[in-house]
Each structure stands twice: as C-alpha cells, then as structure tokens.
Motif scaffolding. Structure first.
Motif, PDB file in Angstrom:
ATOM      1  N   MET A 128      -3.671  -3.216   2.544  1.00 42.76           N
ATOM      2  CA  MET A 128      -3.191  -2.066   3.283  1.00 42.76           C
ATOM      3  C   MET A 128      -4.260  -0.979   3.186  1.00 42.76           C
ATOM      4  SD  MET A 128       0.282   0.147   2.606  1.00 42.76           S
ATOM      5  CE  MET A 128       1.280  -1.229   3.119  1.00 42.76           C
ATOM      6  N   ASN A 129      -4.486  -0.276   4.279  1.00 44.12           N
ATOM      7  CA  ASN A 129      -5.481   0.795   4.203  1.00 44.12           C
ATOM      8  C   ASN A 129      -4.886   2.025   3.529  1.00 44.12           C
ATOM      9  OD1 ASN A 129      -4.596   2.868   6.141  1.00 44.12           O
ATOM     10  ND2 ASN A 129      -5.037   1.362   7.727  1.00 44.12           N
ATOM     11  N   LYS A 130      -5.760   2.856   2.977  1.00 41.40           N
ATOM     12  CA  LYS A 130      -5.269   3.977   2.162  1.00 41.40           C
ATOM     13  C   LYS A 130      -4.507   5.010   2.959  1.00 41.40           C
ATOM     14  CE  LYS A 130     -10.016   5.294   1.551  1.00 41.40           C
ATOM     15  NZ  LYS A 130     -11.069   5.739   0.688  1.00 41.40           N
ATOM     16  N   GLN A 131      -4.867   5.237   4.228  1.00 39.63           N
ATOM     17  CA  GLN A 131      -4.133   6.222   5.020  1.00 39.63           C
ATOM     18  C   GLN A 131      -2.694   5.772   5.257  1.00 39.63           C
ATOM     19  OE1 GLN A 131      -5.025   9.439   5.951  1.00 39.63           O
ATOM     20  NE2 GLN A 131      -2.817   9.430   6.285  1.00 39.63           N
ATOM     21  N   SER A 170       9.360  -6.870  -3.092  1.00 42.01           N
ATOM     22  CA  SER A 170       9.522  -5.590  -2.393  1.00 42.01           C
ATOM     23  C   SER A 170       9.307  -4.448  -3.367  1.00 42.01           C
ATOM     24  CB  SER A 170      10.922  -5.481  -1.787  1.00 42.01           C
ATOM     25  OG  SER A 170      11.073  -6.414  -0.742  1.00 42.01           O
ATOM     26  N   VAL A 171       8.463  -3.486  -2.957  1.00 45.61           N
ATOM     27  CA  VAL A 171       8.108  -2.390  -3.854  1.00 45.61           C
ATOM     28  C   VAL A 171       8.242  -1.033  -3.174  1.00 45.61           C
ATOM     29  CG1 VAL A 171       6.506  -3.791  -5.221  1.00 45.61           C
ATOM     30  CG2 VAL A 171       5.641  -2.494  -3.263  1.00 45.61           C
ATOM     31  N   TYR A 172       8.303  -0.007  -4.003  1.00 44.02           N
ATOM     32  CA  TYR A 172       8.313   1.387  -3.586  1.00 44.02           C
ATOM     33  C   TYR A 172       6.972   1.983  -4.007  1.00 44.02           C
ATOM     34  CZ  TYR A 172       9.622   6.303  -3.402  1.00 44.02           C
ATOM     35  OH  TYR A 172       9.660   7.641  -3.122  1.00 44.02           O
ATOM     36  N   ILE A 173       6.284   2.642  -3.070  1.00 45.63           N
ATOM     37  CA  ILE A 173       5.008   3.283  -3.377  1.00 45.63           C
ATOM     38  C   ILE A 173       5.275   4.715  -3.818  1.00 45.63           C
ATOM     39  CG2 ILE A 173       2.751   4.008  -2.508  1.00 45.63           C
ATOM     40  CD1 ILE A 173       3.006   1.812  -0.367  1.00 45.63           C
ATOM     41  N   GLN A 174       4.930   5.031  -5.068  1.00 43.53           N
ATOM     42  CA  GLN A 174       5.131   6.378  -5.584  1.00 43.53           C
ATOM     43  C   GLN A 174       3.978   7.303  -5.258  1.00 43.53           C
ATOM     44  OE1 GLN A 174       5.944   5.286  -9.810  1.00 43.53           O
ATOM     45  NE2 GLN A 174       7.547   6.793  -9.512  1.00 43.53           N
ATOM     46  N   GLU A 209      -6.492   7.723  -3.631  1.00 39.99           N
ATOM     47  CA  GLU A 209      -7.448   7.377  -2.582  1.00 39.99           C
ATOM     48  C   GLU A 209      -8.851   7.128  -3.128  1.00 39.99           C
ATOM     49  OE1 GLU A 209      -7.322   9.769   0.940  1.00 39.99           O
ATOM     50  OE2 GLU A 209      -5.146   9.927   0.873  1.00 39.99           O
ATOM     51  N   ASP A 210      -9.240   7.821  -4.183  1.00 35.89           N
ATOM     52  CA  ASP A 210     -10.576   7.640  -4.753  1.00 35.89           C
ATOM     53  C   ASP A 210     -10.756   6.238  -5.344  1.00 35.89           C
ATOM     54  OD1 ASP A 210     -11.298  10.220  -4.044  1.00 35.89           O
ATOM     55  OD2 ASP A 210     -10.705  11.062  -5.983  1.00 35.89           O
ATOM     56  N   ASN A 211      -9.733   5.760  -6.041  1.00 35.93           N
ATOM     57  CA  ASN A 211      -9.811   4.444  -6.680  1.00 35.93           C
ATOM     58  C   ASN A 211      -9.228   3.326  -5.823  1.00 35.93           C
ATOM     59  OD1 ASN A 211     -11.038   5.376  -9.082  1.00 35.93           O
ATOM     60  ND2 ASN A 211      -9.054   6.082  -9.820  1.00 35.93           N
ATOM     61  N   GLU A 212      -8.652   3.701  -4.673  1.00 29.97           N
ATOM     62  CA  GLU A 212      -8.003   2.754  -3.767  1.00 29.97           C
ATOM     63  C   GLU A 212      -6.942   1.927  -4.483  1.00 29.97           C
ATOM     64  OE1 GLU A 212     -10.517   0.664  -1.049  1.00 29.97           O
ATOM     65  OE2 GLU A 212     -11.661   2.462  -0.558  1.00 29.97           O
ATOM     66  N   THR A 213      -6.083   2.644  -5.224  1.00 33.86           N
ATOM     67  CA  THR A 213      -4.956   2.023  -5.912  1.00 33.86           C
ATOM     68  C   THR A 213      -3.678   2.778  -5.571  1.00 33.86           C
ATOM     69  OG1 THR A 213      -5.256   3.392  -7.887  1.00 33.86           O
ATOM     70  CG2 THR A 213      -6.357   1.238  -7.869  1.00 33.86           C
ATOM     71  N   ALA A 214      -2.546   2.159  -5.897  1.00 33.43           N
ATOM     72  CA  ALA A 214      -1.252   2.798  -5.684  1.00 33.43           C
ATOM     73  C   ALA A 214      -0.389   2.582  -6.919  1.00 33.43           C
ATOM     74  CB  ALA A 214      -0.553   2.203  -4.461  1.00 33.43           C
ATOM     75  N   PRO A 257      -4.098  -2.514  -6.777  1.00 32.57           N
ATOM     76  CA  PRO A 257      -5.055  -2.252  -5.697  1.00 32.57           C
ATOM     77  C   PRO A 257      -4.341  -2.191  -4.345  1.00 32.57           C
ATOM     78  CG  PRO A 257      -5.298  -4.493  -6.528  1.00 32.57           C
ATOM     79  CD  PRO A 257      -4.290  -3.813  -7.397  1.00 32.57           C
ATOM     80  N   LEU A 258      -4.794  -1.293  -3.489  1.00 34.34           N
ATOM     81  CA  LEU A 258      -4.182  -1.161  -2.165  1.00 34.34           C
ATOM     82  C   LEU A 258      -4.258  -2.451  -1.362  1.00 34.34           C
ATOM     83  CD1 LEU A 258      -5.377   2.378  -1.023  1.00 34.34           C
ATOM     84  CD2 LEU A 258      -3.095   1.716  -1.797  1.00 34.34           C
ATOM     85  N   ASN A 259      -5.330  -3.212  -1.543  1.00 32.29           N
ATOM     86  CA  ASN A 259      -5.466  -4.423  -0.745  1.00 32.29           C
ATOM     87  C   ASN A 259      -4.454  -5.504  -1.123  1.00 32.29           C
ATOM     88  OD1 ASN A 259      -6.558  -5.502  -3.104  1.00 32.29           O
ATOM     89  ND2 ASN A 259      -8.626  -5.684  -2.280  1.00 32.29           N
ATOM     90  N   GLY A 260      -3.674  -5.286  -2.190  1.00 33.50           N
ATOM     91  CA  GLY A 260      -2.613  -6.210  -2.578  1.00 33.50           C
ATOM     92  C   GLY A 260      -1.276  -5.886  -1.944  1.00 33.50           C
ATOM     93  N   LEU A 261      -1.184  -4.723  -1.281  1.00 32.46           N
ATOM     94  CA  LEU A 261       0.071  -4.310  -0.659  1.00 32.46           C
ATOM     95  C   LEU A 261       0.130  -4.804   0.789  1.00 32.46           C
ATOM     96  CD1 LEU A 261       0.212  -0.619  -1.884  1.00 32.46           C
ATOM     97  CD2 LEU A 261       1.469  -2.564  -2.809  1.00 32.46           C
ATOM     98  N   ILE A 262       1.301  -5.315   1.174  1.00 29.33           N
ATOM     99  CA  ILE A 262       1.491  -5.822   2.533  1.00 29.33           C
ATOM    100  C   ILE A 262       2.715  -5.156   3.132  1.00 29.33           C
ATOM    101  CG2 ILE A 262       1.984  -7.867   3.925  1.00 29.33           C
ATOM    102  CD1 ILE A 262       0.620  -9.491   1.672  1.00 29.33           C
ATOM    103  N   GLU A 263       2.531  -4.609   4.350  1.00 26.47           N
ATOM    104  CA  GLU A 263       3.661  -4.024   5.087  1.00 26.47           C
ATOM    105  C   GLU A 263       4.187  -5.065   6.055  1.00 26.47           C
ATOM    106  OE1 GLU A 263       4.905  -0.082   7.672  1.00 26.47           O
ATOM    107  OE2 GLU A 263       2.785  -0.544   7.414  1.00 26.47           O
ATOM    108  N   HIS A 264       5.511  -5.215   6.084  1.00 28.11           N
ATOM    109  CA  HIS A 264       6.143  -6.202   6.962  1.00 28.11           C
ATOM    110  C   HIS A 264       6.824  -5.539   8.125  1.00 28.11           C
ATOM    111  CE1 HIS A 264       5.467  -9.372   3.987  1.00 28.11           C
ATOM    112  NE2 HIS A 264       5.698  -8.423   3.111  1.00 28.11           N
TER     113      HIS A 264
END
Length: 59
Positions: free
Chosen positions: A1-4, A24-28, A32-37, A52-59
């Motif tokens: 997932m992109n950071k924006q 299924s997760v909730y993003i708290q 953006e600097d480390n590209e993590t959530a 890491p953000l790249n591990g998150l998937i939006e359905h």
C-alpha cells in the motif's frame, strides 16, 4: 500500500477493509519517513505492532 493511501485510511472515520498477512487490521498511525504503519488486528488492540506499508493490502 502506498503511504498516502495508508495515511488517508488512518485519518478516516470510515473503516476500510485492510489486511496484513491475511488478517483484517486497523491502521492507527503511519510513519511516512520509515514507510511503516502501527496496526492491530480488528478486535485485538493489545496485539499492536509496527509493520511495513508494503505488507498492507486494501480490499
């Protein structure tokens, strides 16, 4: 997932369908600097983790 998109989801009052490793997760918060959530599985806020953000998937 992109950071924006991750930042938009974290700020939105509407729950988005997002998964991390099939759960299924909730993003708290998005770092953006480390590209993590900072996330936790829905219904399990005690299992909070930084991923890491790249591990998150939006359905």
């Amino acid at each position: 997932m992109n950071k924006q998109r991750a930042t938009d989801i974290a700020a939105s009052p509407v729950m988005a369908n997002v998964t991390y490793q099939g759960v299924s997760v909730y993003i708290q918060h998005v770092d953006e600097d480390n590209e993590t959530a900072r996330i936790y599985p829905i219904g399990h806020p005690e299992e909070e983790e930084e991923v890491p953000l790249n591990g998150l998937i939006e359905h």
